[in-house]
Design a protein around this motif. Structure first.
Motif, PDB file in Angstrom:
ATOM      1  N   ILE A  23      -9.759   4.342   7.628  1.00 40.04           N
ATOM      2  CA  ILE A  23      -9.195   3.418   6.986  1.00 40.04           C
ATOM      3  C   ILE A  23     -10.656   3.527   5.114  1.00 40.04           C
ATOM      4  O   ILE A  23     -10.935   3.986   5.524  1.00 40.04           O
ATOM      5  CB  ILE A  23     -10.432   2.431   7.136  1.00 40.04           C
ATOM      6  N   LYS A  24      -9.312   3.642   4.183  1.00 43.98           N
ATOM      7  CA  LYS A  24     -10.790   3.543   3.366  1.00 43.98           C
ATOM      8  C   LYS A  24     -11.345   2.738   2.174  1.00 43.98           C
ATOM      9  O   LYS A  24     -10.420   1.448   2.414  1.00 43.98           O
ATOM     10  CB  LYS A  24      -9.653   4.810   2.449  1.00 43.98           C
ATOM     11  N   SER A  25     -12.538   2.932   1.386  1.00 45.87           N
ATOM     12  CA  SER A  25     -12.765   1.798   0.326  1.00 45.87           C
ATOM     13  C   SER A  25     -12.277   1.807  -0.766  1.00 45.87           C
ATOM     14  O   SER A  25     -12.195   3.633  -0.933  1.00 45.87           O
ATOM     15  CB  SER A  25     -14.276   2.171   0.841  1.00 45.87           C
ATOM     16  N   PRO A  26     -11.965   1.062  -1.291  1.00 40.94           N
ATOM     17  CA  PRO A  26     -10.583   1.428  -2.606  1.00 40.94           C
ATOM     18  C   PRO A  26     -11.916   1.713  -3.283  1.00 40.94           C
ATOM     19  O   PRO A  26     -12.404   1.154  -3.622  1.00 40.94           O
ATOM     20  CB  PRO A  26      -9.278   0.305  -2.694  1.00 40.94           C
ATOM     21  N   THR A  27     -11.502   2.522  -3.877  1.00 35.25           N
ATOM     22  CA  THR A  27     -12.313   3.359  -5.336  1.00 35.25           C
ATOM     23  C   THR A  27     -11.444   2.066  -7.396  1.00 35.25           C
ATOM     24  O   THR A  27     -10.733   0.769  -6.978  1.00 35.25           O
ATOM     25  CB  THR A  27     -11.776   4.163  -6.313  1.00 35.25           C
ATOM     26  N   ARG A  32      -7.360  -0.658 -10.251  1.00 37.00           N
ATOM     27  CA  ARG A  32      -6.476  -1.125 -11.414  1.00 37.00           C
ATOM     28  C   ARG A  32      -4.901  -1.390 -11.197  1.00 37.00           C
ATOM     29  O   ARG A  32      -4.323  -1.220 -11.678  1.00 37.00           O
ATOM     30  CB  ARG A  32      -7.673   0.162 -12.286  1.00 37.00           C
ATOM     31  N   LYS A  33      -4.771  -0.022 -10.623  1.00 34.25           N
ATOM     32  CA  LYS A  33      -3.448   1.162 -10.090  1.00 34.25           C
ATOM     33  C   LYS A  33      -2.619  -0.063  -9.530  1.00 34.25           C
ATOM     34  O   LYS A  33      -1.494  -0.336 -10.006  1.00 34.25           O
ATOM     35  CB  LYS A  33      -3.745   2.606  -9.616  1.00 34.25           C
ATOM     36  N   ILE A  34      -2.997  -1.051  -8.926  1.00 35.05           N
ATOM     37  CA  ILE A  34      -2.746  -2.309  -8.425  1.00 35.05           C
ATOM     38  C   ILE A  34      -2.706  -3.254  -8.857  1.00 35.05           C
ATOM     39  O   ILE A  34      -1.934  -4.316  -8.805  1.00 35.05           O
ATOM     40  CB  ILE A  34      -2.387  -2.251  -6.785  1.00 35.05           C
ATOM     41  N   THR A  35      -3.703  -3.517 -10.338  1.00 38.98           N
ATOM     42  CA  THR A  35      -3.773  -4.639 -10.901  1.00 38.98           C
ATOM     43  C   THR A  35      -4.792  -5.942  -9.699  1.00 38.98           C
ATOM     44  O   THR A  35      -4.940  -5.632  -8.815  1.00 38.98           O
ATOM     45  CB  THR A  35      -3.182  -5.509 -11.055  1.00 38.98           C
ATOM     46  N   TYR A  36      -6.466  -6.174 -10.358  1.00 41.25           N
ATOM     47  CA  TYR A  36      -7.008  -6.874  -9.631  1.00 41.25           C
ATOM     48  C   TYR A  36      -7.047  -8.135  -9.139  1.00 41.25           C
ATOM     49  O   TYR A  36      -7.492  -8.508  -8.332  1.00 41.25           O
ATOM     50  CB  TYR A  36      -7.914  -6.621 -10.458  1.00 41.25           C
ATOM     51  N   ASN A  37      -5.632  -8.937  -9.218  1.00 39.78           N
ATOM     52  CA  ASN A  37      -4.950 -10.117  -9.035  1.00 39.78           C
ATOM     53  C   ASN A  37      -4.010  -9.766  -7.820  1.00 39.78           C
ATOM     54  O   ASN A  37      -4.310 -10.033  -6.565  1.00 39.78           O
ATOM     55  CB  ASN A  37      -3.734 -10.230 -10.080  1.00 39.78           C
ATOM     56  N   ILE A  38      -3.200  -8.462  -7.460  1.00 39.50           N
ATOM     57  CA  ILE A  38      -3.086  -8.171  -6.230  1.00 39.50           C
ATOM     58  C   ILE A  38      -4.010  -7.964  -5.496  1.00 39.50           C
ATOM     59  O   ILE A  38      -3.266  -7.950  -4.313  1.00 39.50           O
ATOM     60  CB  ILE A  38      -1.998  -6.936  -6.571  1.00 39.50           C
ATOM     61  N   PHE A  39      -5.182  -6.934  -6.038  1.00 35.69           N
ATOM     62  CA  PHE A  39      -6.261  -6.177  -5.005  1.00 35.69           C
ATOM     63  C   PHE A  39      -6.783  -8.154  -4.364  1.00 35.69           C
ATOM     64  O   PHE A  39      -7.110  -8.396  -3.290  1.00 35.69           O
ATOM     65  CB  PHE A  39      -7.443  -5.989  -5.450  1.00 35.69           C
ATOM     66  N   ALA A  90       2.454  -3.737   2.651  1.00 37.74           N
ATOM     67  CA  ALA A  90       1.613  -3.260   1.095  1.00 37.74           C
ATOM     68  C   ALA A  90       0.149  -3.415   1.658  1.00 37.74           C
ATOM     69  O   ALA A  90      -0.526  -2.348   1.281  1.00 37.74           O
ATOM     70  CB  ALA A  90       2.354  -4.159   0.082  1.00 37.74           C
ATOM     71  N   ILE A  91       0.161  -3.944   2.358  1.00 39.15           N
ATOM     72  CA  ILE A  91      -1.772  -4.596   2.562  1.00 39.15           C
ATOM     73  C   ILE A  91      -1.935  -3.379   3.292  1.00 39.15           C
ATOM     74  O   ILE A  91      -3.236  -2.676   3.427  1.00 39.15           O
ATOM     75  CB  ILE A  91      -1.732  -6.117   3.569  1.00 39.15           C
ATOM     76  N   ILE A  92      -1.691  -3.087   4.408  1.00 40.46           N
ATOM     77  CA  ILE A  92      -1.465  -1.502   5.161  1.00 40.46           C
ATOM     78  C   ILE A  92      -1.684  -0.818   4.534  1.00 40.46           C
ATOM     79  O   ILE A  92      -2.676   1.050   4.453  1.00 40.46           O
ATOM     80  CB  ILE A  92      -0.896  -1.726   6.408  1.00 40.46           C
ATOM     81  N   SER A  93      -1.125  -0.546   3.384  1.00 49.39           N
ATOM     82  CA  SER A  93      -0.800   1.242   2.764  1.00 49.39           C
ATOM     83  C   SER A  93      -1.742   0.909   1.995  1.00 49.39           C
ATOM     84  O   SER A  93      -2.249   1.908   1.652  1.00 49.39           O
ATOM     85  CB  SER A  93       0.601   0.543   1.946  1.00 49.39           C
ATOM     86  N   PHE A  94      -2.155   0.172   2.022  1.00 54.19           N
ATOM     87  CA  PHE A  94      -3.571   0.598   0.614  1.00 54.19           C
ATOM     88  C   PHE A  94      -4.996   0.584   0.724  1.00 54.19           C
ATOM     89  O   PHE A  94      -5.589   1.117   0.518  1.00 54.19           O
ATOM     90  CB  PHE A  94      -3.516  -0.923  -0.090  1.00 54.19           C
ATOM     91  N   PHE A  95      -5.364   0.094   2.290  1.00 51.29           N
ATOM     92  CA  PHE A  95      -6.128   0.491   3.275  1.00 51.29           C
ATOM     93  C   PHE A  95      -6.483   1.620   3.986  1.00 51.29           C
ATOM     94  O   PHE A  95      -7.242   2.422   4.225  1.00 51.29           O
ATOM     95  CB  PHE A  95      -6.651  -1.002   3.128  1.00 51.29           C
TER      96      PHE A  95
END
Length: 254
Positions: A23-27, A32-39, A90-95
C-alpha cells in the motif's frame, strides 16, 4: 499486528501488509492527478460505515430492517462491489502499489507483480480483509492512530449515539478549520518555511509527510514566538497582543 510506527510512515516507500500487498502513501502530485475532490471522495468511503453507504444509495430502510446476521453479509466491501464496482476498483487501484486483477471465483482483487514476465501473486483484497485494507490506508494517511482500537458497543442504540456524536464533532471541527484546507496549507507552508520546500517541489511529498511537516511548522512558529517573547519582553505588554497564527488566514475567498 501492525509492524509499522510513526517513523515508518514518514518514508515515501510502499508498506507491505501481509495478505494484501503493498500500500502506498499518495504524493500531493498523485492527488493532483486525480484531483483533490476525487481523493477526498475516496477517503470518505474509506471512513464510512455500511450504514452510511446504504443511506447514500437510498437503501437505509432496507438495511436497517435486516437482522444482525444478514447485516454481516452486507459489508461495505460487498455493497461497493455490487452497487459501484468501478468506484471500488478505483479506490483500490489508487492506494495499491502492485498490479491488480479481479478474480471472479473469489470475488476479490488479487495483487501481483510482474517479475521476469511472470505474475507473482502477493495477496488479495476481498470481503475477508477489506476492513484491514481500510484501516491500514487510514494509518498511512495519518487519519487513524496506529494504536487506536475499534470501538465496541453493547447495543445498536449506543452505536448510533456514538456515530451521531462523532459526526457532530467532525462538523464542528470542519467549521472551525476553514483556514486549514489543503490548498491553503500548501500556500502557507511553501511561502514561509525554513527547509527549502517551495511550490515547485512540494508535490513530491506524500500526504502524510506534508501533514506531519505542516504540523511541525505550526509548532515551530509558536516556539519562535515564545522565544521572541522571552528575549524581548518589552515589545508586548500582553502576549495576547500578538497573534502568531494570524498567518494562517486565507488571503482570498476561494
Amino acid at each position: 499486528m501492525n509492524i509499522y510506527t510513526s517513523f515508518d510512515y514518514l518514508c515515501n516507500e510502499p508498506f507491505n501488509v501481509n495478505g494484501i500487498g503493498n500500500i502506498k502513501s499518495p504524493t500531493l502530485r498523485e492527488i493532483r492527478k486525480i484531483t483533490y475532490n476525487i481523493f477526498f471522495y475516496y477517503v470518505n468511503f474509506l471512513l464510512c460505515t455500511p450504514q452510511n453507504y446504504a443511506q447514500a444509495i437510498g437503501l437505509v430502510e432496507e438495511y436497517e430492517s435486516l437482522c444482525d446476521k444478514d447485516k454481516e453479509k452486507y459489508s461495505l466491501y460487498n455493497l461497493l462491489l455490487y452497487y459501484d464496482a468501478n468506484l471500488l476498483l478505483a479506490i483500490i487501484s489508487f492506494f495499491i502499489y502492485d498490479d491488480i486483477e479481479f478474480d471472479d471465483k473469489s470475488l476479490s482483487f488479487k495483487t501481483y507483480q510482474n517479475i521476469k514476465d511472470e505474475k507473482q501473486y502477493i495477496g488479495h483484497i476481498g470481503n475477508d480483509n477489506f476492513e484491514l485494507f481500510r484501516t491500514e490506508v487510514q494509518k498511512i494517511l495519518g487519519l487513524k492512530n496506529k494504536d487506536e482500537q475499534e470501538q465496541k458497543f453493547k447495543n445498536d442504540l449506543a452505536k448510533k449515539m456514538f456515530e451521531k456524536l462523532k459526526k457532530h464533532n467532525l462538523e464542528q471541527k470542519k467549521e472551525q478549520d476553514k483556514n486549514y484546507s489543503l490548498d491553503n496549507m500548501i500556500r502557507k507552508y511553501c511561502t514561509h518555511n525554513k527547509v527549502g520546500i517551495n511550490i515547485l517541489n512540494v508535490w513530491d511529498m506524500t500526504y502524510y509527510q506534508f501533514i506531519t511537516m505542516f504540523n511541525e511548522y505550526r509548532n515551530g512558529r509558536q516556539c519562535d514566538f515564545n522565544d521572541m517573547m522571552a528575549a524581548n519582553t518589552f515589545s508586548y505588554k500582553n502576549s495576547t497582543d500578538y497573534k502568531p497564527l494570524d498567518y494562517m488566514k486565507k488571503l482570498n475567498n476561494d
